[in-house]
Design an enzyme around this catalytic site. Sequence first.
Site, mmCIF file in Angstrom:
data_model
loop_
_atom_site.group_PDB
_atom_site.id
_atom_site.type_symbol
_atom_site.label_atom_id
_atom_site.label_comp_id
_atom_site.label_asym_id
_atom_site.label_seq_id
_atom_site.Cartn_x
_atom_site.Cartn_y
_atom_site.Cartn_z
ATOM 1 N N VAL A 64 0.837 -1.209 0.000
ATOM 2 C CA VAL A 64 0.000 0.000 0.000
ATOM 3 C C VAL A 64 0.866 1.251 0.000
ATOM 4 O O VAL A 64 0.567 2.226 -0.704
ATOM 5 C CB VAL A 64 -0.988 -0.009 1.193
ATOM 6 C CG1 VAL A 64 -1.815 1.272 1.226
ATOM 7 C CG2 VAL A 64 -1.911 -1.217 1.110
ATOM 8 N N CYS A 65 1.952 1.237 0.748
ATOM 9 C CA CYS A 65 2.855 2.403 0.788
ATOM 10 C C CYS A 65 3.474 2.651 -0.582
ATOM 11 O O CYS A 65 3.608 3.799 -1.021
ATOM 12 C CB CYS A 65 3.946 2.192 1.830
ATOM 13 S SG CYS A 65 3.323 1.985 3.508
ATOM 14 N N ASP A 66 3.863 1.585 -1.245
ATOM 15 C CA ASP A 66 4.406 1.651 -2.595
ATOM 16 C C ASP A 66 3.370 2.291 -3.522
ATOM 17 O O ASP A 66 3.676 3.252 -4.251
ATOM 18 C CB ASP A 66 4.766 0.228 -3.050
ATOM 19 C CG ASP A 66 5.259 0.160 -4.477
ATOM 20 O OD1 ASP A 66 4.465 0.405 -5.415
ATOM 21 O OD2 ASP A 66 6.438 -0.175 -4.672
#
Length: 172
Positions: A64-66
């Site tokens: 999700v951060c990516d």
Amino acid sequence: MTQERTGVATFKGNPITLIGPELKAGDKAPDFILNKDLLEETSLKDFAGKIKLISVVPSLDTRVCDAQTRRFNEEAAGLGDQVAVLTISVDLPFAQARWCGAAGIDRVITLSDYKYHSFGEAYGVFIKELHLDMRSIFVIDADDNLAYVEYLGEMADHPDYEKALEAVKKLI
């Protein structure tokens, strides 16, 4: 005394404790000290006069951060020079640089909260149990007032990209 907030966020359904205040639109943006690299630091004043879109992620090396960082990198091109798009995580600065190089991230400024947790504690996103910063979005106007704040209730969820971008575009 440091403020602890419980019952407001989870990580994969498990409760976590956030350190710091819950900020709201209209509040003055707190200052912070973040690392550009292991030695060079930066603060809110280094972005004076710019609109700041701050995307906070726990770690760039997660799905999700990516996706969140890639999305704001794509959107940054259309926002113009008056907008600084920052991604903050507690990843070490050289890990951030490596990830950005591999991912082709060239419009977002990655900054690390690893050393002091200054941002996490000032913005109420430092996770006591994990020593990471909770996924969140902050839009700060050119006068350093918070125009938009999104604290996610579940760390694994995506933020509302459209609302954050809409908040930035209203300030341009």
